[in-house]
Design a protein around this motif. Structure first.
Motif, short mmCIF file in Angstrom:
data_model
loop_
_atom_site.label_atom_id
_atom_site.label_comp_id
_atom_site.label_asym_id
_atom_site.label_seq_id
_atom_site.Cartn_x
_atom_site.Cartn_y
_atom_site.Cartn_z
N LEU A 1 0.82 -1.21 0.00
CA LEU A 1 0.00 0.00 0.00
C LEU A 1 0.85 1.26 0.00
O LEU A 1 0.55 2.22 -0.71
CB LEU A 1 -0.92 0.02 1.23
N ASN A 2 1.91 1.28 0.80
CA ASN A 2 2.70 2.50 0.95
C ASN A 2 3.89 2.58 0.00
O ASN A 2 3.98 3.50 -0.80
CB ASN A 2 3.21 2.63 2.39
N GLU A 3 4.80 1.64 0.13
CA GLU A 3 6.00 1.74 -0.68
C GLU A 3 6.72 0.40 -0.82
O GLU A 3 6.53 -0.53 -0.02
CB GLU A 3 6.98 2.77 -0.09
N ILE A 4 7.56 0.36 -1.84
CA ILE A 4 8.52 -0.72 -2.02
C ILE A 4 9.90 -0.06 -2.02
O ILE A 4 10.14 0.88 -2.77
CB ILE A 4 8.29 -1.49 -3.33
N ALA A 5 10.76 -0.54 -1.15
CA ALA A 5 12.09 0.06 -1.00
C ALA A 5 13.17 -0.97 -1.27
O ALA A 5 12.98 -2.17 -1.02
CB ALA A 5 12.26 0.64 0.40
N ILE A 6 14.29 -0.51 -1.77
CA ILE A 6 15.44 -1.38 -2.01
C ILE A 6 16.65 -0.78 -1.28
O ILE A 6 17.00 0.38 -1.50
CB ILE A 6 15.74 -1.52 -3.52
N LEU B 1 8.79 -4.43 1.63
CA LEU B 1 7.40 -4.08 1.32
C LEU B 1 6.73 -3.49 2.55
O LEU B 1 6.57 -4.18 3.57
CB LEU B 1 6.62 -5.32 0.86
N ASP B 2 6.38 -2.23 2.47
CA ASP B 2 5.69 -1.54 3.57
C ASP B 2 6.39 -1.71 4.92
O ASP B 2 5.74 -1.73 5.97
CB ASP B 2 4.23 -2.02 3.68
N GLY B 3 7.70 -1.87 4.89
CA GLY B 3 8.47 -1.99 6.12
C GLY B 3 8.26 -3.28 6.87
O GLY B 3 8.76 -3.44 7.99
#
Length: 351
Positions: free
Chosen positions: A133-138, A231-233
């Motif tokens: 829902l919020n973010e995908i981070a690498i 994914l979403d922390g």
């Protein structure tokens, strides 16, 4: 109506509030199913989130409960009603435990609608992740380690960068991790995605806003250590491949909303979020630590805060004084002992 109820069973306050909500729903004669780990705490039979077939799923606690629930649902779309507990800001929540009975009465009378928010998914070596829902981070798995990557939009080269990491955010996520990394605030209904480099070595590198019908490709990922996708922390997976493709998911997140004037307006929530972030930046380290502990642990006494933070009692008192003056927290008398005060994060519906 058939309701499902879930929460974070590792937080005693959440379980206690969930118990009250289950009892309230039962008293109104509704059909209920409880998530299996919560059911064990309540002495009931339960089901896993993915096996629930309900009209509405009630998430009790904070935003973390909602994000975790959505990740467990994967492609399954069930309207969610977020219910924040005392001391939790609950940016995604529609109501609080204090107002729950009146809200549920509105719902049972049919005075509600569904708002869909976009989610994003990643594809790694042909395998898709759960929609976020919020973010995908690498990021690199080891902190303070750079990653090197190439950004492409629909195969069109945008830049080659060296940074701590990179975040791809939805409009909902623009007020979460992406905001603290320097990203812009985007209204929930904007058809865009935001790419935010985190601490880039290139001082001219800025967040990039793109149409949400584009595919964002993080390519040629390199680092001295293993990199991971987050994914979403909440879900972390190692990246063995050098390419991650991120796109808007076909399966949005469904949220229950009541009529205009009943729920907290978007602009008020955005104002509260930005104000809180700005206030945090000006806090001394001790006050930041106390605020963070209250965010994670929920309501606590001064003694409990001192034990958790390992700060001297005098330092804790001063930090609490600062947070109260800035109206970031609320002080209340504890029910278990009228001589003690508890402190918690100020919610949207608290004066």
């Amino acid at each position: 109506m058939f309701f499902g109820v879930t929460t974070d069973v590792n937080k005693r306050q959440f379980v206690s509030c969930a118990r009250k909500i289950v009892n309230s729903l039962k008293s109104k004669g509704t059909d209920i199913v409880v998530e299996e780990s919560l059911a064990k705490k309540l002495g009931l039979k339960g089901k896993s989130i993915k096996d629930m077939d309900v009209d509405m799923l009630i998430c009790v606690g904070d935003d973390g409960v909602i994000l975790k629930t959505l990740l467990e649902l994967r492609d399954k779309q069930i309207p969610l009603l977020g219910v924040r507990t005392p001391g939790n800001l609950g940016f995604l929540a529609e109501t609080s435990t204090t107002n729950f009975d009146s809200y549920i009465d509105n719902i049972l009378e049919g005075n509600w609608k569904v708002e869909e928010r976009s989610r994003i998914e990643a594809e790694i070596d042909g395998e898709k992740t759960s929609p976020a829902l919020n973010e995908i981070a690498i990021f690199a798995k080891r902190s303070a380690t750079l990653i090197h990557y190439t950004l492409k939009i629909n195969e069109e080269f945008m830049w080659r960068d060296s940074a701590d990491g990179v975040i791809v955010s939805t409009p909902s996520g623009s007020t979460a991790y992406a905001l603290s990394a320097g990203g812009p605030i985007v209204t929930y209904d904007a058809p865009v995605l935001v790419v935010v480099p985190v601490n880039s070595l290139n001082q001219a590198r800025r967040p990039l806003v793109v149409s949400d019908d584009r595919e964002i490709i993080i390519d040629e990922i390199e680092s001295p250590v293993t990199c991971e996708i987050i994914l979403d922390g909440r879900i972390r997976e190692n990246i063995e491949e050098k390419t991650v493709k991120i796109r808007k998911s076909k399966y949005g997140a469904l949220f229950v909303k009541l009529s205009e004037g009943v729920f907290t307006p978007l602009k008020e929530k955005l104002y509260m979020k930005v104000r809180q972030w700005e206030e945090k930046e000006s806090l001394p380290p001790s006050a930041k630590l106390v605020l963070k502990v209250l965010e994670y642990e929920g309501p606590m006494t001064q003694k409990e805060i001192a034990e958790k933070t390992l700060l001297p009692r005098r330092t804790v008192r001063n930090a609490l004084k600062i947070l109260l003056q800035k109206e970031l927290i609320v002080k209340r008398t504890t029910l278990r002992d009228a001589r003690l005060s508890i402190y918690h994060i100020k919610g949207f519906d608290e004066e």
